[in-house]
Design an enzyme around this catalytic site. Structure first.
Site, PDB file in Angstrom:
ATOM      1  N   LYS A  66       0.866  -1.163   0.028  1.00  0.00           N
ATOM      2  CA  LYS A  66      -0.055   0.005   0.033  1.00  0.00           C
ATOM      3  C   LYS A  66       0.854   1.233  -0.051  1.00  0.00           C
ATOM      4  CE  LYS A  66      -4.325  -1.814   2.129  1.00  0.00           C
ATOM      5  NZ  LYS A  66      -5.051  -1.655   2.995  1.00  0.00           N
ATOM      6  N   GLY A 127      -1.369  -1.437  17.693  1.00  0.00           N
ATOM      7  CA  GLY A 127      -0.657  -1.495  16.386  1.00  0.00           C
ATOM      8  C   GLY A 127      -0.290  -0.408  16.013  1.00  0.00           C
ATOM      9  N   GLY A 129       1.008  -0.518  12.429  1.00  0.00           N
ATOM     10  CA  GLY A 129       1.302  -1.090  11.027  1.00  0.00           C
ATOM     11  C   GLY A 129       0.685  -0.269   9.889  1.00  0.00           C
ATOM     12  N   ARG A 153       3.995  -3.051  19.843  1.00  0.00           N
ATOM     13  CA  ARG A 153       4.982  -3.591  20.554  1.00  0.00           C
ATOM     14  C   ARG A 153       6.343  -3.003  20.253  1.00  0.00           C
ATOM     15  NH1 ARG A 153       6.281  -9.096  17.442  1.00  0.00           N
ATOM     16  NH2 ARG A 153       6.770  -7.766  15.589  1.00  0.00           N
ATOM     17  N   LYS A 157       7.368   3.062  16.525  1.00  0.00           N
ATOM     18  CA  LYS A 157       6.503   3.108  15.198  1.00  0.00           C
ATOM     19  C   LYS A 157       5.171   4.063  15.725  1.00  0.00           C
ATOM     20  CE  LYS A 157       6.018  -0.354  12.373  1.00  0.00           C
ATOM     21  NZ  LYS A 157       5.986  -1.731  12.217  1.00  0.00           N
TER      22      LYS A 157
HETATM   23  P1  ATR Z   1       3.390  -2.940   7.650  1.00  0.00           P
HETATM   24  O1  ATR Z   1       1.843  -2.681   7.580  1.00  0.00           O
HETATM   25  O2  ATR Z   1       4.002  -2.041   8.475  1.00  0.00           O
HETATM   26  O3  ATR Z   1       3.925  -3.688   6.775  1.00  0.00           O
HETATM   27  P2  ATR Z   1       2.447  -4.927   9.382  1.00  0.00           P
HETATM   28  O4  ATR Z   1       2.873  -6.336   9.270  1.00  0.00           O
HETATM   29  O5  ATR Z   1       0.927  -4.932   8.693  1.00  0.00           O
HETATM   30  O6  ATR Z   1       3.253  -3.711   9.167  1.00  0.00           O
HETATM   31  O7  ATR Z   1       1.891  -4.636  10.849  1.00  0.00           O
HETATM   32  C1  ATR Z   1       1.664  -5.399  11.676  1.00  0.00           C
HETATM   33  C2  ATR Z   1       1.477  -4.787  13.085  1.00  0.00           C
HETATM   34  O8  ATR Z   1       1.412  -5.907  13.803  1.00  0.00           O
HETATM   35  C3  ATR Z   1       2.494  -3.973  13.743  1.00  0.00           C
HETATM   36  O9  ATR Z   1       1.716  -3.153  14.608  1.00  0.00           O
HETATM   37  C4  ATR Z   1       3.314  -4.887  14.315  1.00  0.00           C
HETATM   38  O10 ATR Z   1       3.959  -4.601  15.629  1.00  0.00           O
HETATM   39  P3  ATR Z   1       5.616  -4.135  15.228  1.00  0.00           P
HETATM   40  O11 ATR Z   1       5.566  -2.558  14.627  1.00  0.00           O
HETATM   41  O12 ATR Z   1       6.200  -4.181  16.430  1.00  0.00           O
HETATM   42  O13 ATR Z   1       6.067  -4.711  14.236  1.00  0.00           O
HETATM   43  C5  ATR Z   1       2.208  -5.771  15.030  1.00  0.00           C
HETATM   44  N1  ATR Z   1       2.763  -7.135  15.244  1.00  0.00           N
HETATM   45  C6  ATR Z   1       2.956  -8.123  14.415  1.00  0.00           C
HETATM   46  N2  ATR Z   1       3.277  -9.363  15.171  1.00  0.00           N
HETATM   47  C7  ATR Z   1       3.054  -9.006  16.566  1.00  0.00           C
HETATM   48  C8  ATR Z   1       3.214  -9.624  17.751  1.00  0.00           C
HETATM   49  N3  ATR Z   1       3.683 -10.878  17.671  1.00  0.00           N
HETATM   50  N4  ATR Z   1       3.053  -9.069  19.020  1.00  0.00           N
HETATM   51  C9  ATR Z   1       2.769  -7.752  18.860  1.00  0.00           C
HETATM   52  N5  ATR Z   1       2.594  -6.967  17.708  1.00  0.00           N
HETATM   53  C10 ATR Z   1       2.695  -7.485  16.462  1.00  0.00           C
END
Ligand code: ATR
Length: 274
Positions: A66, A127, A129, A153, A157
């Site tokens: 995206k 989150g 992300g 986490r 971010k």
């Molecule tokens: P993006 O969209 O930036 O590619 P994403 O993979 O869609 O990233 O985002 C995943 C979200 O889930 C993020 O907020 C991620 O936290 P981090 O920024 O710390 O990676 C969160 N996330 C993924 N696995 C996780 C876990 N096991 N525990 C907590 N949060 C998690």
């Protein structure tokens, strides 16, 4: 024949073709077809080139592209520009931008519609992300100045997102992952990818919210996550991501065809898992 695509990686699970093809049939657009295509980052430029050359009429973009499609668009709409996320790409057919490749996001409006009938004053967002900015953008459209507690986490971010929304109407307070807001909150929204796998569990303890009239929202739409199952057991209200998913598809369909389709029972069945 008009051709539409959803691109992503992975893409096998995407229900977008079923939904858009259902609407093409319903609205008697028999010359249109929608498919899914798994692409790599390197292939993005060429796929968007296909819109320029009129081989493809419109594209939906899903995880993880995206943001990475943005450099290949000539122009973004206001929301996509602000949150740096694009999920719908078309070639403009008339007006001052004719011939230009335009990127939109329909996620934010879709989420706005989902929470329209809920009562809330403060919101807890999990989150930071890709999709989280769309959720914050939707909350920012509220006419009130909402209090938003944001946790991730990777705290950095969340801090960056807070900076991105500085000067807007929402008040964001970043809190450590694993903790909960000191103040009362009415909505708890999971925007993380935890829950995509059925066995995934979020390691935050929500027991103190037992019996509270709060709404737990998970953007995941293909099964009931532990996040929602646990909320239901505690007596909280729940909402899954099906409405948001259908909503973003609906607004994308409007960009593609000029027709804003109904979310009818048939289309809802296409995404239902129960
Ligand atoms: P993006 O969209 O930036 O590619 P994403 O993979 O869609 O990233 O985002 C995943 C979200 O889930 C993020 O907020 C991620 O936290 P981090 O920024 O710390 O990676 C969160 N996330 C993924 N696995 C996780 C876990 N096991 N525990 C907590 N949060 C998690």
């Amino acid at each position: 024949m008009k051709k539409f695509l959803v691109i992503g990686n992975p893409i096998e699970h995407s229900l977008s073709p079923e939904i858009h093809n259902y609407w093409f049939k319903k609205y008697r657009m028999f010359g249109s077809n929608y498919e899914k295509r798994k692409v790599t980052e390197k292939e993005l430029k060429n796929v968007i080139e296909e819109i320029k050359n009129d081989n493809i009429d419109g594209i939906n973009v899903t995880v993880p592209f995206k943001k990475s499609v943005i450099p290949f668009c000539d122009k973004l709409d206001f929301t996509a520009e602000r949150i740096q996320s694009v999920n719908t790409i078309i070639k403009i057919r008339s007006g001052p931008w004719v011939g230009k490749i335009f990127g939109f996001t329909t996620d934010s409006q879709a989420f706005r519609d989902c929470i329209e009938r809920l009562e809330y004053n403060s919101v807890f967002v999990l989150g930071s992300g890709g999709v989280t900015a769309s959720i914050l953008d939707a909350l920012n459209q509220d006419e009130r100045s909402l209090q938003v507690f944001l946790t991730n986490r990777t705290r950095k971010k969340a801090e960056n997102l807070k900076k991105q929304f500085k000067g807007t109407s929402i008040k964001i307070e970043v809190i450590d992952w694993g903790t909960k807001p000191a103040n009362k909150c009415d909505l708890v929204i999971n925007t993380t990818s935890v829950g995509l796998k059925k066995e995934d569990k979020i390691n935050i303890n929500f027991e103190e919210y037992k019996g509270k009239k709060m709404v737990f929202i998970d953007l995941i739409y293909n099964h009931k996550t532990h996040f929602l199952k646990d909320a239901e057991k505690r007596g909280n209200l729940i909402m899954n991501g099906q409405d948001m998913f259908l909503g973003q598809a609906r607004y994308a369909f409007e960009k593609f065809t000029g027709v804003l389709p109904d979310i009818d029972e048939e289309v809802f069945k296409l995404v239902s898992y129960d």
